[in-house]
Design a protein around this motif. Structure first.
Motif, short mmCIF file in Angstrom:
data_model
loop_
_atom_site.label_atom_id
_atom_site.label_comp_id
_atom_site.label_asym_id
_atom_site.label_seq_id
_atom_site.Cartn_x
_atom_site.Cartn_y
_atom_site.Cartn_z
N UNK A 139 0.81 -1.20 0.00
CA UNK A 139 0.00 0.00 0.00
C UNK A 139 0.85 1.27 0.00
N UNK A 140 0.36 2.31 -0.67
CA UNK A 140 0.98 3.63 -0.61
C UNK A 140 1.91 3.93 -1.77
N UNK A 141 2.23 5.23 -1.90
CA UNK A 141 3.19 5.68 -2.91
C UNK A 141 4.60 5.69 -2.33
N UNK A 142 5.57 5.65 -3.21
CA UNK A 142 6.98 5.63 -2.81
C UNK A 142 7.42 7.04 -2.43
N UNK A 143 7.22 7.40 -1.16
CA UNK A 143 7.66 8.70 -0.65
C UNK A 143 8.87 8.56 0.27
N UNK A 144 9.35 7.33 0.46
CA UNK A 144 10.42 7.10 1.42
C UNK A 144 9.92 7.16 2.85
N UNK A 145 8.65 6.88 3.06
CA UNK A 145 8.03 7.03 4.38
C UNK A 145 8.63 6.05 5.39
N UNK A 146 8.75 6.51 6.65
CA UNK A 146 9.25 5.67 7.74
C UNK A 146 8.27 5.66 8.92
N UNK A 147 7.82 6.82 9.34
CA UNK A 147 6.97 6.91 10.53
C UNK A 147 5.52 6.59 10.16
N UNK A 148 4.67 6.30 11.15
CA UNK A 148 3.25 6.08 10.86
C UNK A 148 2.61 7.26 10.15
N UNK A 149 2.96 8.49 10.55
CA UNK A 149 2.37 9.66 9.93
C UNK A 149 2.81 9.80 8.48
N UNK A 150 4.09 9.56 8.21
CA UNK A 150 4.57 9.63 6.84
C UNK A 150 3.92 8.54 5.99
N UNK A 151 3.78 7.35 6.57
CA UNK A 151 3.13 6.26 5.83
C UNK A 151 1.68 6.58 5.54
N UNK A 152 1.00 7.19 6.50
CA UNK A 152 -0.40 7.58 6.29
C UNK A 152 -0.51 8.57 5.14
N UNK A 153 0.44 9.48 5.03
CA UNK A 153 0.41 10.45 3.93
C UNK A 153 0.63 9.74 2.60
N UNK A 154 1.52 8.74 2.58
CA UNK A 154 1.76 8.02 1.33
C UNK A 154 0.52 7.24 0.91
N UNK A 155 -0.22 6.70 1.90
CA UNK A 155 -1.46 5.99 1.59
C UNK A 155 -2.51 6.97 1.09
N UNK A 156 -2.65 8.11 1.78
CA UNK A 156 -3.62 9.12 1.36
C UNK A 156 -3.31 9.61 -0.05
#
Length: 383
Positions: free
Chosen positions: A331-348
């Motif tokens: 799930x999510x776009x490749x934003x380099x997310x690490x934290x839950x908040x960053x991952x939530x943004x990539x999913x959104x």
């Protein structure tokens, strides 16, 4: 207009007249979509926005005129000639705005609209935005359409019936649109134009898995305007205290809960399903239901290895390749997310891209229009 409801409710309760400006059409890179609204009362108070700041000053002046004489007006703002400098619409877009006067004392139908929006009851407001000069509907005339009734008339029974039928169709589709009619309701490209603003309940987001990432996803989903449900089979984790941003928290086996929601007709094209458990005993039966549901977005968290194993098990259960192609996983776009908040943004971001047909790439690497035509991609939410 949904975000204006608390302020408009107070104005209506106080019997204060106001001018309501609504975007009815947009072209190219217009900052706000059709249906965006701004209201101005007799004391000069302003709520809402029609362009994010570009043309609000000009629309405010029109609203003052409408308040003064009660005559509805339409205006077009674009980038041509002096417009770009006089109203500041430098984004390259164009928009039409219609401004009408609402007097609570003589217009009880508007209070019914606010009631419906607050209660989550589908309602459409059909407003005449262009009309021939001869006898017939005038700009600003309005008909309010519910699933089982309608308030107001545009002049003739046939026109009322045509607008009512079309408005209910737009409500089901979750779309606002300008429609064209003949003087007696004929569906043809005549001069009579009616803007139908459809207000349906908030689209759903169901977050499966009461993990730390789920709280961030629930918070982001609410920010995007979704009605958010968090579901998990473990009562120690699925609690309102852990998920204060969610509209509801359900303790159920995920696949059983989702099947009940599908059977009850509460999962639609606008529904977003996020599977964050990455545990096969939850994921596989849940995704089997999800991928056969009408949901517009189905995403599942997990590593590539987990995802490959998940796909294999789903195939063994008879899930087809066409159904698997609907799955956004990992799930999510490749934003380099690490934290839950960053991952939530990539999913959104992926949900938004799926809704509008976006690429997820950097705008600086692309040419052409920034804002896409909503008619070119099935929408995952209500305008």
């Amino acid at each position: 207009m949904r975000d204006l409801v608390p302020d408009l409710r107070a104005w209506v309760a106080g019997g204060r007249p106001f001018a309501l400006a609504m975007v009815t059409r947009t072209w190219r890179s217009s900052p706000r979509p059709a249906g965006a609204a701004m209201a101005v009362n007799a004391d000069g108070e302003v709520v809402g926005s029609v362009s994010g700041g570009c043309v609000e000053g000009a629309v405010y002046d029109v609203a003052q005129q409408v308040l003064a004489d009660g005559t509805a007006r339409g205006a077009h703002y674009g980038i041509s000639g002096a417009d770009a400098f006089s109203v500041g619409l430098t984004c390259g877009g164009e928009l039409d705005v219609t401004v009408v006067r609402v007097a609570p004392a003589t217009d009880p139908g508007f209070a019914a609209v606010l009631d419906a929006i607050e209660a989550g009851t589908p309602v459409a407001v059909a407003t005449v935005v262009a009309a021939p000069d001869d006898h017939g509907p005038a700009v600003g005339d309005r008909r309010i359409v519910f699933a089982d009734k309608a308030i107001g008339t545009l002049g003739t029974d046939r026109l009322d019936d045509a607008v009512t039928d079309d408005a209910r169709g737009l409500l089901r589709a979750g779309r606002s649109e300008v429609l064209h009619y003949g003087p007696d309701g004929q569906r043809r490209p005549d001069e009579l134009e009616v803007f139908v603003a459809a207000f349906a309940p908030r689209p759903r987001m169901i977050v499966f898995g009461a993990i730390d990432f789920a709280r961030a996803v629930a918070r982001t989903g609410g920010f995007l305007g979704h009605h958010v449900t968090v579901c998990d089979a473990r009562p120690v984790f699925a609690t309102p205290a852990r998920f204060p941003e969610a509209d509801e928290v359900v303790v159920r086996w995920p696949h059983a809960y989702l099947q009940e929601e599908v059977d009850a007709g509460r999962v639609e094209q606008s529904t977003v399903l996020t599977v964050l458990t990455h545990d096969p005993k939850f994921d596989v039966p849940l995704l089997e239901v999800a991928l056969r549901s009408p949901a517009g977005y189905v995403g599942a968290m997990g590593s590539r290895r987990t995802h490959a194993a998940r796909l294999s098990e789903l195939r063994e259960r008879g899930v087809t390749e066409a159904e698997l192609a609907r799955l956004y996983g990992p799930i999510g776009l490749d934003l380099g997310s690490r934290t839950p908040e960053e991952t939530a943004i990539s999913i959104a971001a992926e949900v938004i891209a799926a809704r509008w047909g976006g690429t997820g790439r950097r705008l600086s690497d692309l040419d052409g229009r920034i804002h896409r035509d909503p008619a070119s991609k099935p929408s995952l939410s209500v305008p």
